[in-house]
Design an enzyme around this catalytic site. Structure first.
Site: not given
Length: 178
Positions: A14, A12
């Protein structure tokens, strides 16, 4: 006993690879998480492909453009080295697309681009939708809790780590799926 070795690890963006700046379209605000560079380097040294799967609903919400997202992604590549694959969902939560995590579409797309089976891949993220998308795609998952992570997500995670480097080390110590 033989341990499992991933061929690909998808991250992922952020809150996992970089500090979470909500709806960030400014590359100057990109800051790698502690141990991100070491974790990525560790994988590359083992010939493991690395990639990013990221929801960017700010595009659908009109808060930033796809070009803004691409500029931030290029900055991540500058800081951590070029990713082998990027998969980005620009839809909003109400669009009901198949790519937005927790749906598996981003992961399936990234793995197809690399020619890797889901059983040979792992996803590292900071919230439950990252883990759910990994499970839906047939991948292993490691959760790195942050203040944004709900307690239920921590409780239900298949594996937990404190840092990115810890998560990578954990992946390399897993036993094969039987």
């Amino acid at each position: 006993m033989k341990t499992w070795r991933p061929r690909t690890v998808l991250f992922d963006r952020d809150g996992t690879l970089i500090r979470d700046v909500p709806y960030n379209g400014d590359p100057d605000l990109v800051e790698a998480m502690p141990t991100a560079h070491a974790a990525i380097q560790s994988l590359r040294e083992r010939d493991v492909a690395v990639g990013v799967v990221t929801n960017q609903s700010g595009v659908a919400r009109g808060l930033l453009s796809r070009s803004d997202v691409d500029r931030v992604n290029r900055r991540v590549d500058e800081l951590l080295g070029p990713m082998d694959v990027w998969a980005v969902c620009v839809h909003g939560p109400d669009d009901h697309c198949g790519c937005r995590k927790p749906a598996p579409g981003l992961i399936v797309s990234a793995l197809a681009a690399l020619g890797v089976r889901p059983a040979d891949a792992a996803v590292i993220g900071d919230i439950g939708s990252d883990v759910a998308a990994a499970a839906a795609a047939g991948c292993r998952a490691v959760l790195i809790p942050t203040p944004a992570t709900r307690q239920a997500e921590v409780r239900d995670a298949p594996a937990l780590a404190e840092t990115l480097l810890d998560a990578v080390d954990l992946l390399h110590a897993l036993e094969p799926v039987r």
